[in-house]
Design a protein around this motif. Structure first.
Motif, PDB file in Angstrom:
ATOM      1  N   ASN A  77       0.791  -1.235   0.000  1.00  0.00           N
ATOM      2  CA  ASN A  77       0.000   0.000   0.000  1.00  0.00           C
ATOM      3  C   ASN A  77       0.822   1.283   0.000  1.00  0.00           C
ATOM      4  O   ASN A  77       0.290   2.343  -0.288  1.00  0.00           O
ATOM      5  N   ASP A  78       2.103   1.183   0.337  1.00  0.00           N
ATOM      6  CA  ASP A  78       2.917   2.389   0.407  1.00  0.00           C
ATOM      7  C   ASP A  78       3.228   2.881  -1.001  1.00  0.00           C
ATOM      8  O   ASP A  78       4.038   2.301  -1.723  1.00  0.00           O
ATOM      9  N   SER A  79       2.598   3.966  -1.368  1.00  0.00           N
ATOM     10  CA  SER A  79       2.751   4.456  -2.753  1.00  0.00           C
ATOM     11  C   SER A  79       4.144   5.038  -3.001  1.00  0.00           C
ATOM     12  O   SER A  79       4.531   5.288  -4.135  1.00  0.00           O
ATOM     13  N   ASN A  80       4.913   5.252  -1.922  1.00  0.00           N
ATOM     14  CA  ASN A  80       6.290   5.716  -2.107  1.00  0.00           C
ATOM     15  C   ASN A  80       7.217   4.581  -2.539  1.00  0.00           C
ATOM     16  O   ASN A  80       8.325   4.820  -3.001  1.00  0.00           O
ATOM     17  N   LYS A 111      -5.827 -10.369  -4.791  1.00  0.00           N
ATOM     18  CA  LYS A 111      -5.970 -10.590  -6.234  1.00  0.00           C
ATOM     19  C   LYS A 111      -6.901  -9.582  -6.897  1.00  0.00           C
ATOM     20  O   LYS A 111      -6.706  -9.209  -8.045  1.00  0.00           O
ATOM     21  N   LYS A 112      -7.899  -9.151  -6.148  1.00  0.00           N
ATOM     22  CA  LYS A 112      -8.851  -8.178  -6.708  1.00  0.00           C
ATOM     23  C   LYS A 112      -8.151  -6.862  -7.016  1.00  0.00           C
ATOM     24  O   LYS A 112      -8.480  -6.183  -7.969  1.00  0.00           O
ATOM     25  N   GLN A 113      -7.179  -6.537  -6.171  1.00  0.00           N
ATOM     26  CA  GLN A 113      -6.481  -5.260  -6.309  1.00  0.00           C
ATOM     27  C   GLN A 113      -5.238  -5.392  -7.201  1.00  0.00           C
ATOM     28  O   GLN A 113      -4.830  -4.436  -7.848  1.00  0.00           O
ATOM     29  N   TYR A 114      -4.629  -6.563  -7.182  1.00  0.00           N
ATOM     30  CA  TYR A 114      -3.384  -6.783  -7.927  1.00  0.00           C
ATOM     31  C   TYR A 114      -3.569  -7.934  -8.910  1.00  0.00           C
ATOM     32  O   TYR A 114      -3.361  -9.095  -8.571  1.00  0.00           O
TER      33      TYR A 114
END
Ligand SMILES: *Cc1c(COP(=O)(O)O)cnc(C)c1O
Length: 216
Positions: A135-138, A177-180
């Motif tokens: 989740n860390d967008s950095n 899996k839904k997100q990735y």
């Protein structure tokens, strides 16, 4: 029974959709060649040095899976050829894999290893660390492709506990899996527990002794 016969029996017993990584650690080159000539392409090793030696000797078509704990300073030795790293258990390792993959002009596929076992001895991250990494967008790893999760169940006779651990990982895998959409592989199950792992949704089993015989 020969290793080819054992592998064929194993294949006959499991769904065709489940892939088999033949875990060849400690086994000689000749043992791998035998299975390679019978059509097996996926082999698993847990030590970098041993995997590099075998890679150099054996046909380049073989797909090498690193399944054991990987130290950052050893990533450079496998970055140019490894097919799938199953055992990524921290961010700094992921950063190093990304760096070395870039140097080799590759994108390396990796699984995140999650600790579901109760034992202290098993490597892997907990679900909180897993969520943090994803989740860390950095955090950006352009030369890494995260393709799923891996776990090792507790070493126990208690099949219920093993089943619960696999179930837990599968539940997280399905929700991620839904997100990735790249999450395609759920690596769980070894000689002692692959049947339970497959019942609980494994897509990739890592089997050594049931194919090659006991290790010394
Ligand atoms: C050795 C090993 C296996 C295979 O174990 P067997 O009991 O011989 O099937 C699977 N996964 C990992 C991470 C291993 O180190």
């Amino acid at each position: 029974m020969s290793s080819i016969e054992k592998l064929n029996l194993l294949k006959a017993e499991i769904p065709a959709s489940v892939s088999i990584v033949a875990v060849s650690k400690t086994k000689p080159i000749s043992a791998i060649e035998t299975l390679y000539h019978a059509g097996q392409l996926d082999f698993g090793e847990n030590k970098v040095q041993e995997m590099v030696g075998k890679f150099e000797t054996l046909p380049k078509e073989i797909r090498w899976h690193l399944i054991g704990h990987l130290q950052r300073n050893k990533v450079k030795y496998i970055a140019n050829f490894v097919h799938l790293i199953h055992s990524v258990d921290n961010v700094s390792l992921l950063q190093e894999i990304d760096k070395q993959a870039k140097k080799s002009d590759r994108k390396i596929s990796c699984l995140l290893q999650v600790k579901v076992a109760k034992e202290d001895t098993k490597y892997g991250m907990n679900f909180e660390e897993l969520a943090d990494i994803l989740n860390d967008s950095n955090l950006k790893f352009p030369n890494v492709k995260l393709v799923g999760l891996m776990c090792m169940a507790t070493f126990t006779e208690d099949v219920n506990q093993i089943r619960q651990e696999f179930k837990t990982l599968k539940r997280h895998f399905d929700s991620l899996k839904k997100q990735y959409p790249d999450f395609k592989f759920l690596s769980m199950g070894m000689s002692s527990d692959y049947k339970i792992a497959i019942e609980e949704g494994s897509t990739m089993i890592r089997v050594g002794s049931s194919i090659f015989g006991e290790r010394n």
